[in-house]
Motif scaffolding. Structure first.
Motif, mmCIF file in Angstrom:
data_model
loop_
_atom_site.group_PDB
_atom_site.id
_atom_site.type_symbol
_atom_site.label_atom_id
_atom_site.label_comp_id
_atom_site.label_asym_id
_atom_site.label_seq_id
_atom_site.Cartn_x
_atom_site.Cartn_y
_atom_site.Cartn_z
ATOM 1 N N TYR A 164 0.846 -1.244 0.089
ATOM 2 C CA TYR A 164 -0.134 -0.006 -0.011
ATOM 3 C C TYR A 164 0.861 1.274 0.007
ATOM 4 N N THR A 165 2.050 1.168 0.889
ATOM 5 C CA THR A 165 2.799 2.469 0.964
ATOM 6 C C THR A 165 3.469 2.667 -0.280
ATOM 7 N N TRP A 166 4.001 1.497 -0.686
ATOM 8 C CA TRP A 166 4.789 1.498 -2.061
ATOM 9 C C TRP A 166 4.003 2.133 -3.226
ATOM 10 N N ASN B 334 9.636 -0.575 -13.598
ATOM 11 C CA ASN B 334 8.330 -0.575 -13.318
ATOM 12 C C ASN B 334 7.887 -0.873 -11.814
ATOM 13 N N PRO B 335 7.214 0.132 -11.097
ATOM 14 C CA PRO B 335 6.923 -0.074 -9.777
ATOM 15 C C PRO B 335 6.128 -1.243 -9.593
ATOM 16 N N PHE B 336 5.422 -1.514 -10.467
ATOM 17 C CA PHE B 336 4.687 -2.867 -10.405
ATOM 18 C C PHE B 336 5.533 -4.109 -10.172
ATOM 19 N N LEU B 337 6.677 -3.928 -10.966
ATOM 20 C CA LEU B 337 7.603 -5.266 -10.774
ATOM 21 C C LEU B 337 8.106 -5.303 -9.279
ATOM 22 N N GLY B 338 8.284 -3.970 -8.804
ATOM 23 C CA GLY B 338 8.898 -3.977 -7.467
ATOM 24 C C GLY B 338 7.671 -4.535 -6.270
ATOM 25 N N SER B 339 6.415 -4.293 -6.740
ATOM 26 C CA SER B 339 5.496 -5.129 -5.779
ATOM 27 C C SER B 339 5.383 -6.599 -5.971
ATOM 28 N N VAL B 340 5.892 -7.023 -7.022
ATOM 29 C CA VAL B 340 5.930 -8.640 -7.168
ATOM 30 C C VAL B 340 7.150 -8.851 -6.490
ATOM 31 N N SER B 397 9.665 -3.082 -0.555
ATOM 32 C CA SER B 397 10.025 -2.040 -1.282
ATOM 33 C C SER B 397 10.121 -0.803 -0.770
ATOM 34 N N ALA B 398 8.886 -0.401 -0.059
ATOM 35 C CA ALA B 398 8.740 0.999 0.490
ATOM 36 C C ALA B 398 9.911 1.472 1.391
#
Lengths: 355, 583
Positions: A164-166, B334-340, B397-398
């Motif tokens: 969520y934060t990210w 891509n930040p989405f990849l970061g989420s994965v 990641s955050a």
């Protein structure tokens, strides 16, 4: 802390010398045994090379002492090194980050204290003395289920909040009317470019670098004309900033620790990051944690006879980039929006500079 | 078997040996020599970090024209951290650890006369040797060795204009690593084939000691990921020497625009970390395998949750190949990849936690024999937990945004893979030294070695987390350019002092190791009362391992303190009693 360490070193050196003495006593053993015959062993002949009950006892107890020492070290680092930490986040987006960090740290702190206790306490408690018999205990699905499930649940929650934060930090698509600023990296300094009245940056490419146009702004692009290249970064408080990063030579990383912001600058592509400054530089200077840290620094500087330091926001390079990597920085000034615009007005646009 | 043996000459016995035991010693001694170089380098750059402006005669003596009046040049500082990382990760903890113990233990523990291919095994060592020599030669290049960080991200590593170390020094680095990859692949394939095909009668996969499982899975990860490093290095060589643009684009340096266009350094980061992250487990898993063995033996208890341990190794191995992106959260991908990658990364904490808890439970109600190997294994579990937990911060990641590339990272990986793996390696050496040299290492020196090392390791790496949290970036030649970091200087001095202490403690080990080879007390056949097959071989090692028939395996490897037996261990080759159940 330093004084303690010197004492510790002195003790260690003393013990070391004692041990070296012991080594030299082996020499005797090597040369002769009790009967005066030469023997070929470094250990005293009666010494058992495998741990005895006495060894188990001593080293089991050492583990308990080690645990206590480790607890003291952890406590010291966690609670008494606070004065040197970064002050609270100076960006709105960073608040979530600070929260998430606090939660994570409490969690791993508890686990750390508990598991290290179990590990070292068991090492002490079950040290092999008094003909202890070990328990034949090979498996327990119940226990294993517990320590698979609990971490899974806790981690799922952490992942949830983390993602969520990210997304909150990285998703720049929903920010309304952000201020667009280009940050430009080269060995070994930073430059920046404001988008001017149209709030749109003109294209840039290293192939356009020429004379005073040091960051390669494409002058044929209509959006370029009002762009303003600068060497000091000013940001208005309370306005969402979207940074576009470029690099002209090697990888750099734009690190703004006070804003909990960092993004690599990659030659050949434009990267982005965004945040909203929360405190002006002036406000940050009187903020309690900052004051404490700055006072600590100034005490050291005074002892060395240096001028006092005043807090400034900074942009650092945090990706190895060459010899002067350690000194690649740019000052950041956060001010009220009105002050910001009056500063920006004094800066020359690229058109003015080139002509 | 022995009647087939030719007479061994000095050359075939000690140099071009095809005997797995000799090859393992060759790996170990080469690894130790590289380790001395790597650790010594860290002492030098720690001096610079703690006392940036101070002149040291040791720096003057060793760094030649890369220093001025005893103060090292910034380029040399970067070179030292680069080569320290490279040597420790690849030459000491990959080849030195896996090479030594896979070679020594695989045939001995599964009950084989030797590796599937003794010849390939020999080639594997000699390639490693050549690659070590090339790496050491690169230290003496005029412009300095490779200095773009051990991750050698281009464009820094591709352009000599950007940093002098990216000239001949980097070429030699790449050549050395290419040879290293070949060595590692040949070795790994051999390990896999041997474990799959040469197990003795009764040695089912489910009866393999956990060391075998760890080495087996490690070899598989190596085969999957090392070739990718080779291709990454090859493409970099192309960019550097043949003008291609795989990784480079739009570069203006030294006053001119270079011709490169269309490449991306991010591609290199993907390729590098596709090896780089599994590499962490290539380093760590063998250490954990050794620890499992040492802890069970010295607790006089079966390892707790054998199946869960095997499962965890497999889960860690699988996950390790799909988490590389957590090194690249802020690379611009891509930040989405970061989420994965955040998701897959944090999942690794689960099998890791299972392993840690299983070790602790193995200690519970044991009869702990505090041999030096045992101390190092307990130390490993401690640093593995401490270092692993901060991984939860970095894998998120955050949170990574603000601690990425700070000393927090340095502290994290040194504890979780550096110190832990070194502890595992030491545990292995103390434990299997009798099997290697037929003699025992000195116990008392071992104790001193452990305690000083343990104190120094936490003294160095625990406070280091906190200067990282204070925002101090890694790979800074000096922290004096920022008043912001002035209050961290004291901590850095303490860290350096502990580092020197820890470095000196390794001298105790070196003395112990080399003296014991010649002067150690003669070992008995099974000094630790262990259950595994290697302790059924004669003390004086012979080619072919067992003089007569290879023993067959009748039970699993962890029958310690089994009820119904007089002794507190039942070797794997002892048949089950009537009505006895195998655990």
């Amino acid at each position: 802390m330093l004084a303690l360490f010197y004492i510790f070193i002195a003790v260690a050196v003393g013990l070391g010398i004692w041990q070296l003495n012991r080594l030299s006593s082996y020499k005797q053993v090597i040369l002769n045994n009790d009967k005066g015959e030469p023997v070929n062993a470094i250990a005293k002949s009666e010494e058992n090379p495998v741990a005895t009950e006495k060894d188990n006892d001593i080293h089991g107890k050492f583990f308990l002492i080690f645990l206590i020492g480790f607890y003291l070290l952890m406590t010291y680092c966690l609670f008494f090194m606070n004065d040197i930490m970064l002050p609270e986040s100076a960006s709105i987006e960073g608040e979530n980050d600070d929260n998430l960090f606090l939660i994570t740290f409490i969690l791993i702190g508890v686990v750390q204290f508990a598991t290290q206790f179990l590990l070292f306490y068991f090492s002490f408690k079950y040290r092999g003395i008094n003909n202890r018999k070990a328990l034949f205990y090979a498996d327990s699905h119940k226990l294993e289920l517990i320590w698979t499930t609990i971490p899974t649940i806790v981690l799922t929650a952490l992942i949830g909040y983390g993602l969520y934060t990210w997304n909150d930090v990285m998703d720049l698509s929903d920010s309304e009317n952000p201020l667009v600023i280009e940050v430009y990296a080269q060995q070994f300094n930073w430059q920046a470019r404001y988008a001017g009245a149209d709030n749109t940056l003109g294209r840039g490419n290293v192939r356009n670098i020429k004379g005073i146009n040091t960051i390669g702004i494409d002058m044929t692009d209509a959006n370029s004309a009002d762009d303003i290249p600068v060497r000091e970064l000013h940001l208005p408080k309370g306005r969402k900033i979207v940074f576009k990063f470029r690099s002209q030579d090697v990888l750099h990383s734009a690190y703004m620790p006070h804003f909990r912001a960092q993004m690599n600058c990659v030659p050949g592509m434009v990267t982005e990051f965004g945040f909203t400054p929360k405190f002006t530089t002036q406000e940050m200077r009187v903020q309690e944690e900052t004051v404490r840290k700055v006072n600590g620094i100034n005490k050291l500087r005074k002892a060395k006879g240096e001028d006092p330091y005043e807090f400034e926001y900074l942009l650092l390079c945090n990706k190895i980039c060459g010899a002067s990597h350690y000194n690649m920085q740019m000052k950041i000034v956060v001010e009220e929006e009105a002050d910001f615009y009056s500063w920006l007005k004094q800066q020359k646009t690229i058109t003015e500079l080139v002509n | 078997m022995s009647e087939h043996h030719h007479k061994e000459t000095f050359v075939t016995k000690y140099i071009f040996s095809q005997d797995h035991k000799m090859i393992s010693k060759q790996f170990l001694v080469t690894g130790i020599i590289m380790g001395v170089i790597g650790v010594f380098m860290s002492m030098l750059f720690r001096l610079q970090i703690a006392w940036p402006e101070r002149s040291f005669s040791i720096i003057e003596a060793f760094l030649g024209h890369h220093q001025t009046d005893g103060v090292m040049d910034p380029d040399m500082y970067l070179a030292l951290v680069t080569i320290h990382g490279t040597i420790m990760v690849f030459f000491v903890l990959t080849a030195g650890l896996s090479g030594t113990f896979s070679n020594l233990l695989i045939p001995l523990q599964i009950g084989a006369r030797d590796m599937a291919s003794g010849f390939m095994n020999m080639i594997s060592y000699w390639l490693f040797f050549i690659s070590s020599v090339v790496m050491v030669i690169s230290l003496f290049v005029e412009a300095g060795p490779a200095s773009a960080g051990w991750t050698i991200y281009p464009p820094l590593s591709a352009l000599p204009q950007a940093i002098p170390g990216s000239g001949l020094g980097m070429t030699l680095w790449l050549v050395s690593m290419a040879i290293f990859v070949a060595s590692s692949l040949i070795g790994s394939l051999n390990y896999i084939v041997t474990i799959l095909n040469l197990r003795t009668k009764g040695m089912k996969m489910t009866r393999l000691p956990l060391t075998m499982w760890a080495f087996f899975i490690t070899a598989i990860i190596g085969v999957v990921s090392f070739p990718v490093l080779l291709s990454a290095a090859l493409l970099l060589i192309f960019d550097r020497s043949f003008g291609t643009s795989f990784y480079l684009s739009d570069i203006f340096i030294s006053g001119e625009v270079l011709h490169y266009q269309g490449g991306s350094p991010v591609l290199f980061e993907h390729l590098f970390w596709f090896l780089g992250h599994p590499e962490v487990y290539i380093v760590l898993l063998p250490a954990l395998g050794i620890t499992s063995e040492v802890i069970a033996t010295n607790s006089r208890k079966p390892i707790f949750g054998y199946r869960a341990m095997v499962g965890s190794i497999m889960a860690i191995a699988f996950l390790s190949t799909i988490v590389w992106g957590h090194h690249m959260f802020i690379s611009g991908m891509n930040p989405f990849l970061g989420s994965v990658f955040t998701f897959t990364t944090l999942l690794i904490a689960i099998p890791s936690a299972v392993k840690a808890f299983n070790y602790i439970t193995t200690l519970w109600k044991g009869n702990l024999q505090m041999n030096p190997a045992m101390l190092f294994s307990i130390g490993l579990v401690s640093t593995f937990i401490t270092g692993g937990l901060t991984g939860i911060v970095l894998g998120d990641s955050a949170l990574d945004i603000n601690v990425h590339d700070t000393y927090f990272v340095v502290a994290h990986f040194h504890l979780v893979m550096g110190v832990s793996a070194i502890y595992g390696m030491y545990a292995g050496i103390y434990h299997w030294f009798p099997k290697m040299y037929g003699r025992m290492m000195d116990k008392t020196l071992g104790y001193w070695h452990f305690w000083i090392t343990a104190i120094a390791a936490y003294g160095v790496f625990f406070p280091m987390h906190f200067i990282g949290l204070a925002g101090l970036p890694r790979r800074y030649y000096s922290n004096t350019a920022f008043p912001l970091f002035e209050d961290l200087a004291d901590v850095n001095i303490v860290i350096t002092l502990f580092a020197i202490l820890g470095g000196l403690a390794q001298i105790i080990f070196l003395i112990n190791f080399f003296l014991s080879i010649y002067r150690g007390k003669k070992a008995t056949q099974n000094p630790w009362n262990s259950t595994t097959l290697e302790w059924t071989t004669p003390v004086e090692a012979i080619h072919g391992n067992w003089p007569g028939k290879i023993p067959s395996v009748e039970r699993w490897a962890y029958d310690y303190s089994k009820p119904g037996y007089e002794e507190d261990f039942v070797p794997q080759n002892v048949p089950l009693k009537e009505g006895e159940e195998e655990s």
